[in-house]
Design an enzyme around this catalytic site. Structure first.
Site, PDB file in Angstrom:
ATOM      1  CD  GLN A 126      43.611  33.058   4.102  1.00 31.48           C
ATOM      2  OE1 GLN A 126      43.073  33.400   5.144  1.00 31.48           O
ATOM      3  NE2 GLN A 126      43.872  33.910   3.138  1.00 31.48           N
ATOM      4  CG  HIS A 127      46.352  35.260   8.933  1.00 29.05           C
ATOM      5  ND1 HIS A 127      46.720  35.096  10.250  1.00 29.05           N
ATOM      6  CD2 HIS A 127      47.494  35.555   8.268  1.00 29.05           C
ATOM      7  CE1 HIS A 127      48.017  35.297  10.386  1.00 29.05           C
ATOM      8  NE2 HIS A 127      48.514  35.577   9.192  1.00 29.05           N
ATOM      9  CB  ALA A 128      40.070  33.265   6.404  1.00 24.86           C
TER      10      ALA A 128
END
Length: 207
Positions: A126-128
């Site tokens: 996930q980009h998070a």
């Protein structure tokens, strides 16, 4: 922000595909153990996002006390005919499947049975968890062949509600102290932007 932007059908995730050419028969179990042994070098890979009580700030990263490698890494056979198109289709399926939010935000899959005895490793995050450059750094820590960094104690208990509330309110008070200076700088910045626009020969459009 990335979690807030994520939609039901378009997850905010990125994926990396590595094609491996083993010297001999591929030992999937050994490959999974190797990747698992390097996970401690990247603590974020064992952390998940936890919501906090109202008034306690934004969600935070906490160690996943139930972390288990087999919840993140699996091995599948490539669909026939085992060529690049079939491999990329299998990777795409993994990439478009939203990662569960109740565990660390990544997954990996070994795809065996490619033509020529090759194996693909697909890593999705996930980009998070990391951006593109950060994702490459994570991948390097897992696969670059160097010895993993010494492990820290795990899991570390997350902060208490009281600690979260105290930090959130401290952040708010600091923001209030900075507000007058921000308000003073805003008109000055607008005037400088206007002068810069004028010096570049640009004029507002006429109605």
């Amino acid at each position: 922000m990335f979690l807030a932007l994520q939609g039901a059908t378009v997850p905010e995730q990125f994926g990396v595909v590595l094609v491996i050419e083993p010297d001999g028969p591929f030992d999937a179990a050994a490959a999974v153990r190797l990747v698992a042994s390097r996970i401690p070098a990247v603590p974020r890979l064992r952390q998940c996002i936890q919501k906090v009580p109202p008034g306690c700030g934004r969600p935070i990263w906490v160690d996943d006390a139930d972390f288990a490698v087999d919840r993140h890494i699996d091995v599948v056979d490539c669909p026939p005919p085992g060529d690049e198109t079939a491999m990329l289709a299998a990777a795409e399926e993994l990439l478009l499947n939203p990662l569960p939010l109740d565990r660390p935000l990544w997954t990996a899959r070994f795809i065996t049975g490619l033509t020529g005895g090759r194996v693909a490793l697909v890593v999705v995050a996930q980009h998070a968890l990391a951006d593109g450059v950060g994702g490459l750094a994570v991948l390097g820590a897992l696969l670059d062949g160097s010895a993993p960094s010494p492990d820290r104690s795990f899991p570390v208990a997350g902060p208490s509600h009281g600690e979260l509330a105290a930090e959130a309110w401290t952040t708010r008070v600091r923001a209030l102290y900075r507000l007058p200076g921000l308000l003073r700088r805003t008109p000055r910045g607008a005037r400088e932007d206007a002068r810069s626009t004028g010096s570049a020969g640009l004029r507002p459009a006429r109605s």
